[in-house]
Design a protein around this motif. Sequence first.
Motif, PDB file in Angstrom:
ATOM      1  N   UNK A 294     -11.038  -5.625   7.330  1.00  0.00           N
ATOM      2  CA  UNK A 294     -12.157  -6.178   7.036  1.00  0.00           C
ATOM      3  C   UNK A 294     -12.984  -4.759   5.835  1.00  0.00           C
ATOM      4  N   UNK A 295     -13.237  -3.341   6.752  1.00  0.00           N
ATOM      5  CA  UNK A 295     -13.681  -2.521   5.790  1.00  0.00           C
ATOM      6  C   UNK A 295     -13.358  -1.559   5.671  1.00  0.00           C
ATOM      7  N   UNK A 296     -11.798  -1.192   5.557  1.00  0.00           N
ATOM      8  CA  UNK A 296     -11.027  -0.491   5.031  1.00  0.00           C
ATOM      9  C   UNK A 296     -10.095  -0.561   4.500  1.00  0.00           C
ATOM     10  N   UNK A 297      -9.499  -2.213   4.486  1.00  0.00           N
ATOM     11  CA  UNK A 297      -8.120  -2.248   4.296  1.00  0.00           C
ATOM     12  C   UNK A 297      -8.759  -3.254   2.215  1.00  0.00           C
ATOM     13  N   UNK A 298      -8.733  -2.138   1.159  1.00  0.00           N
ATOM     14  CA  UNK A 298      -9.369  -2.123   0.462  1.00  0.00           C
ATOM     15  C   UNK A 298      -8.038  -2.094  -0.842  1.00  0.00           C
ATOM     16  N   UNK A 299      -7.520  -3.565  -1.250  1.00  0.00           N
ATOM     17  CA  UNK A 299      -6.658  -3.624  -1.373  1.00  0.00           C
ATOM     18  C   UNK A 299      -7.257  -3.983  -3.286  1.00  0.00           C
ATOM     19  N   UNK A 300      -6.112  -4.494  -4.358  1.00  0.00           N
ATOM     20  CA  UNK A 300      -7.003  -4.322  -5.408  1.00  0.00           C
ATOM     21  C   UNK A 300      -7.333  -5.842  -5.681  1.00  0.00           C
ATOM     22  N   UNK A 301      -8.058  -6.653  -6.135  1.00  0.00           N
ATOM     23  CA  UNK A 301      -8.083  -8.055  -6.402  1.00  0.00           C
ATOM     24  C   UNK A 301      -7.246  -8.250  -7.408  1.00  0.00           C
ATOM     25  N   UNK A 302      -7.238  -9.911  -6.998  1.00  0.00           N
ATOM     26  CA  UNK A 302      -6.571 -10.174  -7.894  1.00  0.00           C
ATOM     27  C   UNK A 302      -6.991 -10.387  -9.408  1.00  0.00           C
TER      28      UNK A 302
ATOM     29  N   UNK B  26       0.803  -0.966  -0.306  1.00  0.00           N
ATOM     30  CA  UNK B  26       0.080   0.161   0.578  1.00  0.00           C
ATOM     31  C   UNK B  26       1.422   1.591  -0.233  1.00  0.00           C
ATOM     32  N   UNK B  27       1.916   0.764  -0.005  1.00  0.00           N
ATOM     33  CA  UNK B  27       2.611   2.294   0.073  1.00  0.00           C
ATOM     34  C   UNK B  27       4.391   2.261  -1.135  1.00  0.00           C
ATOM     35  N   UNK B  28       4.801   3.348  -1.478  1.00  0.00           N
ATOM     36  CA  UNK B  28       5.543   3.270  -2.664  1.00  0.00           C
ATOM     37  C   UNK B  28       6.554   3.400  -1.887  1.00  0.00           C
ATOM     38  N   UNK B  29       8.053   2.503  -2.457  1.00  0.00           N
ATOM     39  CA  UNK B  29       9.624   2.758  -2.157  1.00  0.00           C
ATOM     40  C   UNK B  29       9.417   4.147  -2.034  1.00  0.00           C
ATOM     41  N   UNK B  30       9.571   4.916  -1.565  1.00  0.00           N
ATOM     42  CA  UNK B  30      10.358   6.522  -1.651  1.00  0.00           C
ATOM     43  C   UNK B  30       9.583   6.744   0.009  1.00  0.00           C
ATOM     44  N   UNK B  31       8.871   6.243  -0.018  1.00  0.00           N
ATOM     45  CA  UNK B  31       7.536   6.742   1.501  1.00  0.00           C
ATOM     46  C   UNK B  31       7.752   5.444   2.453  1.00  0.00           C
ATOM     47  N   UNK B  32       8.334   4.191   2.192  1.00  0.00           N
ATOM     48  CA  UNK B  32       8.322   3.111   2.518  1.00  0.00           C
ATOM     49  C   UNK B  32       9.295   3.819   4.218  1.00  0.00           C
TER      50      UNK B  32
ATOM     51  N   UNK C 228      -1.697  -6.015  -5.579  1.00  0.00           N
ATOM     52  CA  UNK C 228      -2.180  -5.583  -4.833  1.00  0.00           C
ATOM     53  C   UNK C 228      -2.287  -4.563  -3.888  1.00  0.00           C
ATOM     54  N   UNK C 229      -2.251  -2.616  -5.100  1.00  0.00           N
ATOM     55  CA  UNK C 229      -2.056  -1.666  -4.731  1.00  0.00           C
ATOM     56  C   UNK C 229      -4.003  -0.966  -3.708  1.00  0.00           C
ATOM     57  N   UNK C 230      -2.952   0.196  -2.606  1.00  0.00           N
ATOM     58  CA  UNK C 230      -4.511  -0.163  -2.103  1.00  0.00           C
ATOM     59  C   UNK C 230      -5.380   1.404  -2.786  1.00  0.00           C
ATOM     60  N   UNK C 231      -6.672   0.333  -3.511  1.00  0.00           N
ATOM     61  CA  UNK C 231      -7.886   1.654  -4.046  1.00  0.00           C
ATOM     62  C   UNK C 231      -8.045   2.536  -3.173  1.00  0.00           C
ATOM     63  N   UNK C 232      -7.850   3.669  -3.974  1.00  0.00           N
ATOM     64  CA  UNK C 232      -8.532   4.600  -3.589  1.00  0.00           C
ATOM     65  C   UNK C 232     -10.363   4.729  -3.291  1.00  0.00           C
TER      66      UNK C 232
END
Length: 553
Positions: free
Chosen positions: A220-228, A164-170, A549-553
Amino acid sequence: MAAVLEKKTVEGVPPAAPQSVLEEENSPPPQAAPTFRDKLRKPLKFHLAFLSLLLMVFIVSIDATALGIAIPTISNELHGTTLEAFWASISFILIETIVQPIYTSVSDVFGRKLPLYVAFALFGIGSIVFALSQSLPIVIVGRVVQALGGGGLDVLNEVIIADITTLNERAFYIGLISIPMALGTILGPVIGASFSQYATWRWIGWLNLPLIGVCLPLCIFCLDLKPMSHTFKQQLARLDWGGIGLFTAGATVFSLPLSWAGSMYAWNSWQTILPLIIGALLLGVFAWYESKPAEPMFPYRIFNNRTAAATLAGSFIHGLILYTLIQYIPLFFQSVFLKGPLPSAISMISFFAALMGFTGIAALGVEWSRRYVWEIWLGWVFSAVGVGLLGLWGSDTTLAESSSFQVIAAIGLGTLFTVPPIPMQASAKRAEDQGLAIGILVSFRLFGALIGLSVAATVFSNQFGAAITSLGPLPDALAVLESPDEALGFIPYLQTVNVTSETMEGVRGAYAEAFKPIFYILAGFGVLGFFTSLWTRELTIESDEKGRQAFQN
C-alpha cells in the motif's frame, strides 16, 4: 541508422533482411550492461516494494505446498469422504488456473494495485474460513476463496516485477524473486506435515495472516506505480467483458473434467467427454472473439512470433512436470519406503535445495552471458534425464540414488523457472506489453500443472490396478486397494496396517510399479520441451524501456 537498429528485435526483421542485419540484431549493443551496483542503486521505497513482492511469493509458495500433505489428517479429523478429500486437494489449483489470466487482463486496464488488494482480501478471508472449518465442505469453500485471491497474488507479483524493472536488469530481479519461491516450496510440505502431526492443521491457515499483515502495508505505502490515464468509467468500458465471460465459462467447463478424469469418472465416460467438448468449443469461440475487443484478455500481438509461441509451450510443459513431481514424489516415499508425511517432506529437501539454487544460478548465468537460449536447452536436458532416472526407483533404492536423481531433475526445472520469462518479455513488441506477456506465461505454466496432475492420476490408477491384481486375493485389511481409485487415499494408512511382511512387500512393489510410468511420461514431456525450445530465438535483452505502470521514484 544504428539507433533504429538497436530498437529492433529479430522477431521484427523481415524475411528479406540481409544476414548482417540479423547478426546485428542477435548481438547486444556495445554499451556495457548494468553492474550489480547499478541494479541496487534505487530508492529505499523501491527496495521496500520489492520486499513486499518477495513476501508475496513466499506466502503463496508455502500455502500451495503445505496442504497436500495434510489432507489425509484433515479428512480423518473432520470425517470427510474420499470425494470431499479429493476436492479439498484439487480445488486450489483448479481455481487458480481459471483466475490468473483474468487478474492479468483486469490489472492491465485498471492498474495492478486494485486487483492486488482484492487478491489479498480474498486470500485472507479464505485463510480464516479454512482455519475455522468444522467440516470438509467448509474446508473446500475456504480453499476456493483462498485460490480466488492466491491466483492473483501468484501472477501479479511476476507482472509487477516486469513493470518496475527494465529488461536488461530483469534476470537479476527474477533470480532474487525465485529464492522465496523455492524457500516457501521447501518449507511448505515440512510445515504442513509438522502442523498436522504435532499441532493442528488449522495453523496452515492462521500462518498466512501475520505474513499478510507485513506484506500488505508494504504494498500500500511503498509500491508506487504510475497511475493509469483513464477514468474508472472508461476503464470499465475498456475491459474485455465478453472475453472474460467466455474464458471463465470455457476454462471452467474444460478444467473440471480434467480434474476428475481417472479419479471420479473414467476418461471415456460421458461425464468427462461431454464437458471437455463443450469447454473446448467455448475456448475456441473465445479465441475467435479475442480479435474484436480494443483491450482483449489475450492480445494476438503477444502470440504472433515464434519465440513467444515456443516459450509458452515450454512453460506449459514445465508446469506439467514440476507440479506433478511435487505432488507424487512424497507419495512415492510414503507408499514405497513407508515414510511418514514429515520424513517424506524432508526426503525432498535435496530436490528443493537444488531447485532453489539453480533458479538463482540460472539468473546469474543470463546476467553474465547476456544470453539465455543455451540455458534453456541445458535446462530441458537436465529435466528429461533427471525425471527419467526417477523411473529407476524401487523399494531397494539407496539414499544416494534417491537424492542425486532428484538433484539432476531439479537443476533443469529450476533453470526453466527463471530463464523462459526473459525471452517471453523480450519478444513483446512494446515495453508496456511485457507485464501482460509474463502474466500469460504464468497462466500457461499453471494450466500445464492441471493437465499433468490429471494425466498422472489416470496413469497411476491404471498401472496400480494391473499391479495389485497380479498379487492375487488381498487380506481384509487391504481389501480397499482392490479399487485402484482408493490407492492414493490409502497411502497414509500403509504404515499401520497389520499384514505379513511378504504381503506388504508385494503391495509396496505394486505402488512402485504404478509410479514408474508417471516418471517416464514426464521425462518424455521433457524431451518434447527440448524440441520446442529449438524455436526460441536469441533476442536482445539490452533495453531500458519501462512500461506504462512503471515504478515512480
